[in-house]
Scaffold this active site. Structure first.
Site, PDB file in Angstrom:
ATOM      1  N   CYS A   2       6.164  -2.131 -22.667  1.00  0.00           N
ATOM      2  CA  CYS A   2       6.204  -0.794 -22.195  1.00  0.00           C
ATOM      3  C   CYS A   2       7.653  -0.362 -22.100  1.00  0.00           C
ATOM      4  O   CYS A   2       8.373  -1.085 -21.613  1.00  0.00           O
ATOM      5  CB  CYS A   2       5.502  -0.753 -20.885  1.00  0.00           C
ATOM      6  SG  CYS A   2       3.869  -1.163 -20.946  1.00  0.00           S
ATOM      7  N   ARG A  27       8.986  -0.924 -27.909  1.00  0.00           N
ATOM      8  CA  ARG A  27       8.519  -1.802 -26.964  1.00  0.00           C
ATOM      9  C   ARG A  27       6.817  -2.027 -26.591  1.00  0.00           C
ATOM     10  O   ARG A  27       6.399  -2.722 -25.974  1.00  0.00           O
ATOM     11  CB  ARG A  27       9.082  -1.285 -25.567  1.00  0.00           C
ATOM     12  CG  ARG A  27      10.720  -1.391 -25.780  1.00  0.00           C
ATOM     13  CD  ARG A  27      11.353  -1.124 -24.344  1.00  0.00           C
ATOM     14  NE  ARG A  27      11.122  -2.101 -23.462  1.00  0.00           N
ATOM     15  CZ  ARG A  27      12.005  -3.080 -22.889  1.00  0.00           C
ATOM     16  NH1 ARG A  27      13.055  -3.069 -23.368  1.00  0.00           N
ATOM     17  NH2 ARG A  27      11.629  -3.973 -22.092  1.00  0.00           N
ATOM     18  N   TRP A  74       2.107  -0.716 -23.901  1.00  0.00           N
ATOM     19  CA  TRP A  74       1.368  -1.930 -24.540  1.00  0.00           C
ATOM     20  C   TRP A  74       0.447  -2.408 -23.635  1.00  0.00           C
ATOM     21  O   TRP A  74       0.830  -2.961 -22.304  1.00  0.00           O
ATOM     22  CB  TRP A  74       2.459  -3.147 -24.700  1.00  0.00           C
ATOM     23  CG  TRP A  74       2.247  -4.272 -25.555  1.00  0.00           C
ATOM     24  CD1 TRP A  74       2.189  -4.172 -26.786  1.00  0.00           C
ATOM     25  CD2 TRP A  74       1.434  -5.279 -25.013  1.00  0.00           C
ATOM     26  NE1 TRP A  74       1.671  -5.710 -27.182  1.00  0.00           N
ATOM     27  CE2 TRP A  74       1.440  -6.196 -26.195  1.00  0.00           C
ATOM     28  CE3 TRP A  74       1.176  -5.867 -23.813  1.00  0.00           C
ATOM     29  CZ2 TRP A  74       0.653  -7.395 -26.121  1.00  0.00           C
ATOM     30  CZ3 TRP A  74       0.879  -7.317 -23.725  1.00  0.00           C
ATOM     31  CH2 TRP A  74       0.570  -7.937 -24.592  1.00  0.00           C
ATOM     32  N   ASN A 100       6.178  -0.585 -16.007  1.00  0.00           N
ATOM     33  CA  ASN A 100       6.170  -1.771 -16.867  1.00  0.00           C
ATOM     34  C   ASN A 100       6.057  -3.053 -15.955  1.00  0.00           C
ATOM     35  O   ASN A 100       6.653  -3.320 -15.103  1.00  0.00           O
ATOM     36  CB  ASN A 100       7.497  -1.543 -17.604  1.00  0.00           C
ATOM     37  CG  ASN A 100       7.521  -2.663 -18.664  1.00  0.00           C
ATOM     38  OD1 ASN A 100       6.803  -3.661 -19.140  1.00  0.00           O
ATOM     39  ND2 ASN A 100       8.958  -3.052 -19.158  1.00  0.00           N
ATOM     40  N   GLY A 101       5.157  -3.991 -16.552  1.00  0.00           N
ATOM     41  CA  GLY A 101       4.860  -5.232 -15.683  1.00  0.00           C
ATOM     42  C   GLY A 101       3.436  -5.469 -15.360  1.00  0.00           C
ATOM     43  O   GLY A 101       2.553  -4.696 -15.904  1.00  0.00           O
ATOM     44  N   GLU A 485       9.144 -19.858 -39.636  1.00  0.00           N
ATOM     45  CA  GLU A 485       9.595 -18.411 -39.270  1.00  0.00           C
ATOM     46  C   GLU A 485       8.971 -17.710 -40.678  1.00  0.00           C
ATOM     47  O   GLU A 485       8.670 -16.543 -40.201  1.00  0.00           O
ATOM     48  CB  GLU A 485      10.824 -18.653 -39.253  1.00  0.00           C
ATOM     49  CG  GLU A 485      11.823 -17.140 -39.269  1.00  0.00           C
ATOM     50  CD  GLU A 485      11.387 -16.377 -37.935  1.00  0.00           C
ATOM     51  OE1 GLU A 485      10.578 -17.017 -36.981  1.00  0.00           O
ATOM     52  OE2 GLU A 485      11.639 -15.169 -37.932  1.00  0.00           O
ATOM     53  N   LYS A 489       6.754 -14.549 -39.968  1.00  0.00           N
ATOM     54  CA  LYS A 489       7.269 -12.971 -40.277  1.00  0.00           C
ATOM     55  C   LYS A 489       5.788 -12.426 -41.257  1.00  0.00           C
ATOM     56  O   LYS A 489       5.677 -11.444 -40.921  1.00  0.00           O
ATOM     57  CB  LYS A 489       8.291 -13.078 -41.332  1.00  0.00           C
ATOM     58  CG  LYS A 489       9.726 -13.256 -40.662  1.00  0.00           C
ATOM     59  CD  LYS A 489      10.231 -12.202 -39.747  1.00  0.00           C
ATOM     60  CE  LYS A 489       9.646 -12.300 -38.230  1.00  0.00           C
ATOM     61  NZ  LYS A 489      10.343 -12.976 -37.474  1.00  0.00           N
ATOM     62  N   GLU A 492       2.860 -11.722 -38.955  1.00  0.00           N
ATOM     63  CA  GLU A 492       3.330 -10.653 -38.059  1.00  0.00           C
ATOM     64  C   GLU A 492       2.929  -9.113 -38.518  1.00  0.00           C
ATOM     65  O   GLU A 492       2.444  -8.337 -37.886  1.00  0.00           O
ATOM     66  CB  GLU A 492       4.444 -10.689 -37.397  1.00  0.00           C
ATOM     67  CG  GLU A 492       4.818 -11.893 -36.266  1.00  0.00           C
ATOM     68  CD  GLU A 492       6.299 -11.959 -35.874  1.00  0.00           C
ATOM     69  OE1 GLU A 492       6.505 -11.725 -34.517  1.00  0.00           O
ATOM     70  OE2 GLU A 492       7.249 -11.780 -36.730  1.00  0.00           O
ATOM     71  N   HIS A 508      -1.587 -34.268 -45.450  1.00  0.00           N
ATOM     72  CA  HIS A 508      -2.441 -34.829 -44.171  1.00  0.00           C
ATOM     73  C   HIS A 508      -3.264 -33.740 -43.816  1.00  0.00           C
ATOM     74  O   HIS A 508      -3.779 -33.689 -42.718  1.00  0.00           O
ATOM     75  CB  HIS A 508      -1.538 -35.173 -43.182  1.00  0.00           C
ATOM     76  CG  HIS A 508      -0.767 -36.527 -43.482  1.00  0.00           C
ATOM     77  ND1 HIS A 508      -1.246 -37.705 -43.924  1.00  0.00           N
ATOM     78  CD2 HIS A 508       0.619 -36.548 -43.652  1.00  0.00           C
ATOM     79  CE1 HIS A 508      -0.371 -38.562 -44.093  1.00  0.00           C
ATOM     80  NE2 HIS A 508       0.963 -37.929 -44.091  1.00  0.00           N
ATOM     81  N   LYS A 607       8.035  -5.966 -28.883  1.00  0.00           N
ATOM     82  CA  LYS A 607       9.171  -6.441 -28.951  1.00  0.00           C
ATOM     83  C   LYS A 607       9.659  -7.169 -27.878  1.00  0.00           C
ATOM     84  O   LYS A 607      10.230  -8.501 -28.053  1.00  0.00           O
ATOM     85  CB  LYS A 607      10.218  -5.263 -29.428  1.00  0.00           C
ATOM     86  CG  LYS A 607      11.469  -5.762 -29.781  1.00  0.00           C
ATOM     87  CD  LYS A 607      11.644  -6.056 -31.074  1.00  0.00           C
ATOM     88  CE  LYS A 607      13.194  -6.770 -31.365  1.00  0.00           C
ATOM     89  NZ  LYS A 607      12.982  -7.807 -32.517  1.00  0.00           N
TER      90      LYS A 607
HETATM   91  C1  G6P Z   1       7.759 -11.301 -29.116  1.00  0.00           C
HETATM   92  C2  G6P Z   1       8.375 -10.525 -30.221  1.00  0.00           C
HETATM   93  C3  G6P Z   1       8.949 -11.882 -31.050  1.00  0.00           C
HETATM   94  C4  G6P Z   1      10.025 -12.670 -30.436  1.00  0.00           C
HETATM   95  C5  G6P Z   1       9.469 -13.258 -29.079  1.00  0.00           C
HETATM   96  C6  G6P Z   1      10.351 -13.834 -28.324  1.00  0.00           C
HETATM   97  O1  G6P Z   1       6.718 -12.117 -29.505  1.00  0.00           O
HETATM   98  O2  G6P Z   1       7.497  -9.902 -31.026  1.00  0.00           O
HETATM   99  O3  G6P Z   1       9.705 -11.205 -32.182  1.00  0.00           O
HETATM  100  O4  G6P Z   1      10.422 -13.532 -31.194  1.00  0.00           O
HETATM  101  O5  G6P Z   1       8.863 -12.093 -28.461  1.00  0.00           O
HETATM  102  O6  G6P Z   1      11.302 -12.693 -27.830  1.00  0.00           O
HETATM  103  P1  G6P Z   1      12.955 -12.891 -27.143  1.00  0.00           P
HETATM  104  O7  G6P Z   1      13.235 -11.767 -26.909  1.00  0.00           O
HETATM  105  O8  G6P Z   1      12.673 -13.879 -26.094  1.00  0.00           O
HETATM  106  O9  G6P Z   1      13.476 -13.494 -28.415  1.00  0.00           O
END
Ligand code: G6P
Length: 612
Positions: A2, A27, A74, A100-101, A485, A489, A492, A508, A607
């Site tokens: 948010c 956000r 969000w 937000n929260g 990672e 990616k 996501e 395995h 984010k």
């Molecule tokens: C969210 C984001 C990710 C990020 C994760 C941790 O899920 O979409 O891209 O890696 O949070 O966020 P941070 O700000 O703690 O690295």
């Protein structure tokens, strides 16, 4: 999670708010809303969908007014629709607020308010808060500020709030607990935002609110206090953020811009910290804890998502170069499983945003247990650097694309600097290795520049496999977290199912999935497990799988085996993660674009995850 924006001053609020929401859209992006107070007329515009949908709708109407609040959502409580979108207005129309929260005790509060005749139109916890404030305001015949403070003392949960009271039309109230809020200080005007990005084009002077702070803003000044009514002196800071850093600068998406920024962001991360002339690494932010770090018997790294992956690379680096045992945990698991924490443990919390709720909670737990807690964060002034005993900023610059790219390589750069410096201090590394590692770290930005030049070959491979439904990523050692990672990616942003595995584990289980339709991305650079990974590639090929191999420049062996090879320059094994991740980021980007996915704002993600 948010985005919040607010304005009070002499300018028209709408353009400031809508532009601010566009900057904050990363956000949260399932619905958006704006409310503007013009003298005593309150206007509310809310729309499901993007900020541009809201703008299309609101800009055709009368948006006049010099005080207002805006929100990009969000969803937590209630599906994304026009009604659940913020701002939320109290039943009798006295208060309007954005939040937000999460208000955790909202259902109990809602029941009590329902008993007292309150009716609710949305499913949100925020509307409950709006009504609680109004109930106290009317029942107690108190000022808006008192009503807000009293209501917040009854709330369990997290909030960043911006509130307007119709009866006090020259005030904007902001409050924070657990969810970030920044106040921008202008000439006879104030801005409120969840982070500094929408503020910097108006003013560079900001005040970061702390938990339990309430700010009452008017055109004449700012009054800062705690929820309990203790006065506070505002600390105005200069924010070092350039407007160019938060624009796309000719790229189609922030994600690609940020991928291409990595040579610079890595350089900025070690600039002033790694010296080739003096052959030393100096991490000023860790100076006060250096003796403890050098003597550490154990380091625990915590983080979420991509930051957790960086932590896994860090484990490899610190154990390999400094010989200190390291454990890496998801912050969310760590905080709830009654972990054993010793007072001489060092906890390293990694976070791009510095606001992730689970990481913050894990930090608090570790502090209570008496451990020394360090932070590796990107956003200056965010909550985690303020909660930790010491730390290192990554200096990657603002990361707007929801899928993290440059923040990851900056985090790994910091961990590499720490591991090399500790290895040197602990006399694990001899002079030759120490100096070679410093030189190699310095060479990384140019090597990434070289990889970026192969963008077109990455695009070609992406075109071939854009319709695959599954991908497997394999790597060994520090390249196993890079495989994780790479898979993260892809899933996501393109919504293709992808899994990362240590290459040797393939047999395995995952090997059962391999057939002629399964692309397997193998990170197979020339390191000490090269022979083993060549065998893994053969195992995939024996089952007709498609191999996309990330190889060291000039590799001829894997070229004969794999369907595609993507070359990266050679480096020391310890630093290979910084190079190997780049082709994986670019592959995911192209595949997502080719599938018409919204790369910068993938569905359901946010984010900065400020709720549990
Ligand atoms: C969210 C984001 C990710 C990020 C994760 C941790 O899920 O979409 O891209 O890696 O949070 O966020 P941070 O700000 O703690 O690295």
């Amino acid at each position: 999670m948010c985005g919040i924006v607010g304005y009070i001053g002499d300018k028209q609020a709408y353009p400031i708010l809508i532009n601010g929401l566009k900057r904050l859209e990363y956000r949260g992006y399932d619905s958006a809303g704006i409310s503007i107070l013009n003298k005593t007329t309150l206007k509310v515009f809310k729309k499901k969908g993007k900020v541009s949908d809201l703008d299309d709708y609101a800009s055709k109407q009368d948006t006049k007014g010099t005080i207002g609040i805006g929100h990009t959502r969000w969803a937590t409580h209630g599906e994304p629709n026009d009604i659940n979108a913020h701002p939320h207005i109290s039943m009798n129309g006295h208060f309007i607020l954005i939040h937000n929260g999460i208000i955790e005790n909202y259902s109990r509060l809602k029941e009590k308010l329902t008993d007292r005749g309150y009716k609710f139109v949305s499913e949100t916890d925020t509307e409950v808060l709006a009504n609680l404030i109004e109930y106290i305001y009317l029942k107690g015949k108190v000022t808006a500020e008192i009503a807000v403070r009293l209501a917040l003392s009854k709330v369990v949960g997290a909030y960043g709030l911006a509130i307007i009271c119709k009866g006090e039309p020259d005030k904007l109230i902001a409050a924070r607990k657990g969810s970030p809020l920044v106040i921008g200080v202008g000439e006879g005007e104030y801005y409120i935002a969840s982070d500094a990005t929408p503020i910097v084009e108006h003013t560079k002077s900001v005040i970061y609110l702390n938990d339990d702070d309430v700010a009452i803003l008017s055109r004449d000044g700012l009054n800062l206090k705690t929820i309990k009514n203790d006065s506070l002196t505002p600390k105005i800071q200069k924010v070092d953020l350039d407007i160019g850093e938060i624009e796309k600068n000719g790229f189609d998406h922030f994600m690609m811009k940020e991928i291409f920024e990595q040579p610079r962001s890595i350089f900025d991360t070690f600039r002033g910290r790694v010296s080739l002339e003096k052959m030393e690494i100096h991490l000023g932010g860790l100076y006060s804890v250096l003796p403890k770090l050098v003597e550490a018997k154990r380091i625990i790294i915590i983080g979420c998502g991509t930051s957790w992956h960086a932590g896994l690379v860090g484990e490899y680096l610190i154990e390999e170069l400094a010989r200190i045992p390291v454990e890496v945990e998801y912050a969310s698991e760590f905080r709830y499983r009654n972990p054993i924490i010793y007072p001489d443990d060092i906890i390293i919390a990694i976070s791009q945003s510095g606001e992730t709720a689970d990481t913050l909670a894990a930090i608090k737990l570790a502090k209570q247990a008496g451990a020394t807690v360090l932070g590796i964060c990107n956003v200056v002034g965010s909550s985690i650097p303020r909660e930790t005993h010491a730390g290192v900023y990554t200096h990657a610059g603002p990361e707007i694309g929801v899928a993290s790219t440059k923040a990851f390589t900056a985090q790994v750069t910091v961990l590499a600097m720490m591991a090399i410096a500790l290895g040197h201090e602990r006399k694990v590394l001899d002079k030759k290795d120490y100096e070679e590692l410093i030189q190699e770290l310095y060479a990384i930005p140019d090597k990434i520049e070289k990889i970026l030049k192969s963008n077109n070959s990455f695009l070609k491979v992406s075109k071939k496999y854009k319709d695959a439904t599954n991908f497997l990523y394999l790597g060994r050692g520090s390249l196993f977290p890079v495989a994780l990672e790479g898979a993260l990616k892809l899933k996501e942003i393109s919504y293709i199912h992808a899994e990362g595995y240590p290459a040797a584990e393939m047999k395995h289980g995952p090997i059962a999935l391999i057939d002629e339709k399964m692309p397997v991305v193998v990170i197979a650079t020339k390191d000490k497990s090269y022979e083993k990974i060549v065998s893994n590639i053969q195992e995939v090929k024996a089952r007709k799988g498609i191999v996309i191999a990330i190889v060291s420049e000039g590799d001829t062996i894997i070229k004969k085996l794999a369907d595609h090879v993507l070359e990266i320059p050679e480096t020391r094994d310890e630093l290979a993660a910084l190079l190997a991740v780049i082709p994986l980021q670019i592959l995911s980007y192209h595949i997502a674009v080719l599938r018409n996915c919204n790369v910068d704002q993938p569905r359901n993600l946010a984010k900065s995850v400020t709720v549990e």
